[in-house]
Design an enzyme around this catalytic site. Structure first.
Site, short mmCIF file in Angstrom:
data_model
loop_
_atom_site.label_atom_id
_atom_site.label_comp_id
_atom_site.label_asym_id
_atom_site.label_seq_id
_atom_site.Cartn_x
_atom_site.Cartn_y
_atom_site.Cartn_z
N HIS A 14 -82.67 93.71 -100.37
CA HIS A 14 -83.35 92.66 -99.58
C HIS A 14 -83.81 91.50 -100.48
CE1 HIS A 14 -85.59 92.00 -95.56
NE2 HIS A 14 -85.52 90.85 -96.20
N ARG B 299 -80.72 91.11 -90.80
CA ARG B 299 -81.55 92.30 -90.58
C ARG B 299 -80.63 93.50 -90.42
NH1 ARG B 299 -85.00 89.93 -92.61
NH2 ARG B 299 -87.10 89.48 -91.85
N GLU C 266 -85.65 100.38 -94.78
CA GLU C 266 -85.81 99.90 -96.16
C GLU C 266 -87.06 100.54 -96.77
OE1 GLU C 266 -85.60 95.62 -96.20
OE2 GLU C 266 -83.65 95.62 -95.21
O1 LIG Z 1 -87.74 85.61 -94.63
C1 LIG Z 1 -87.40 86.72 -94.21
O2 LIG Z 1 -87.10 86.93 -93.03
C2 LIG Z 1 -87.31 87.86 -95.14
O3 LIG Z 1 -86.66 88.84 -94.81
C3 LIG Z 1 -88.04 87.82 -96.42
O4 LIG Z 1 -88.22 89.11 -96.89
P1 LIG Z 1 -89.34 89.47 -97.97
O5 LIG Z 1 -90.65 89.10 -97.38
O6 LIG Z 1 -88.98 88.71 -99.21
O7 LIG Z 1 -89.21 90.95 -98.15
#
Ligand SMILES: O=C(O)C(=O)COP(=O)(O)O
Length: 327
Positions: free
Chosen positions: A279, A231, A260
């Site tokens: 991401h 994160r 983001e």
């Molecule tokens: O599994 C997680 O924690 C994610 O960060 C997945 O991100 P997303 O939903 O693909 O943008």
């Protein structure tokens, strides 16, 4: 819109795997539709990912809501105090994305280490220039893993194949996981000082917020490569960008950001010694499919069998103690 209370209204709020969708739709007791504000009024369950934020205002739109399943391992997009207040069950799919995220961490680490992106850019510009790209081997180097959970421990296991020494900082992880991954348990200060590569695998909590800022950067070896696929909140981006510009850090490879999408005016865009990806950690067909199928199963079990698995909030995880108390 269905008002029959025997039928459960399930709203899919973000990208979802087709097979899992068909699985849910097969159930005659479910009405499965894509999210809209209008439909949210009668929603019994929301199936989300990390971009769909669960706030008090969002929950106000769904007075009948009983269940939220997020197809993610992170859960900082959900206001868990609000969901608890309203007795809404929240579940996540923590295993489903772990392999993809760990593999991306390694892709970034390796690309950063051998400057793959910069060499590629030069080739595309018609150059054949080897001088700037003299690199280093991974073998014998020290990898520091911050957060030895589902993803961090997979990253540690991959490190064995490269003959690296692995250190890990995780105040909450069991000794057995350190042993299985052959990661040496060290303090936060030690991991910062000793690592040639630092890879972050922490959830976004008040404890991990800005855990890598100016004062921690003082400890690192200037040859270090920073990888973050967890994160963005864990790293103070302005401080990191300053350190990259001042060559106090060799390179950073980042998949996650404080805000983001990353804005064009981010200081990180001024740095040559970065690789940035949008991401993509969980962005594989396999992870989508696993997370969606697991979410479909959780929804079915919840409404048919009253069964709850992988519910949030977690106990004994990052967030239950002050980070400062542990370093
Ligand atoms: O599994 C997680 O924690 C994610 O960060 C997945 O991100 P997303 O939903 O693909 O943008």
């Amino acid at each position: 819109m269905n008002m029959n209370s025997d039928i459960k209204n399930i709203l899919i709020c973000e990208r979802f795997d087709l097979e899992a969708l068909l699985e849910l739709k097969k159930n005659k007791k479910f009405l499965v539709e894509n999210y809209s504000d209008e439909k949210s009024e009668t929603a019994d369950a929301l199936v989300i990912r990390s971009k769909f934020r669960i706030t008090a205002a969002q929950l106000d739109k769904s007075p009948n809501l009983k269940l939220i399943v997020t197809c993610t391992s992170g859960f900082d997009h959900i206001d868990l105090e609000e969901t608890q207040k309203r007795s809404i069950t929240v579940m996540f799919t923590p295993e489903a994305n772990a392999i993809s995220a760990a593999e991306l961490a390694w892709s970034l680490l390796m690309a950063a280490n051998r400057q793959v992106c910069a060499a590629h850019r030069e080739m595309k510009a018609g150059k054949w220039n080897r001088e700037p790209f003299l690199g280093h081997e991974l073998s014998g180097k020290t990898l520091g893993i911050i957060g030895l959970g589902r993803i961090g421990s997979r990253v540690a296991n991959f490190a064995k194949a490269f003959g690296m020494k692995t250190l890990a900082f995780d105040p909450y992880q069991d000794e057995a996981v350190f042993q299985q991954t052959q990661a040496l348990r060290v303090s936060y200060e030690e991991i910062l000082k000793q690592s040639d590569f630092l890879s972050f695998h922490v959830p976004a909590t008040f404890e991990t917020k800005n855990m890598f800022s100016r004062s921690q950067i003082e400890y690192v070896n200037p040859e270090v490569i920073i990888v973050n696929t967890s994160r963005g909140s864990a790293i103070n981006e302005d401080d990191l960008a300053d350190a990259l510009l001042d060559k106090k850090i060799r390179f950073a490879a980042l998949d996650v950001f404080q805000k983001e999408p990353l804005t064009r005016d981010s200081k990180l865009n001024k740095c040559q010694n970065v690789i940035l990806t949008p991401h993509l950690g969980a962005y594989t067909e396999e992870a989508f499919s696993k997370a969606s199928l697991e979410a479909a199963q959780r929804v079915t079990e919840f409404f048919e069998l009253n069964k709850t698995l992988n519910t949030l909030p977690l106990k004994n995880d990052w967030g239950s103690l002050s980070f400062a108390e542990r370093v």
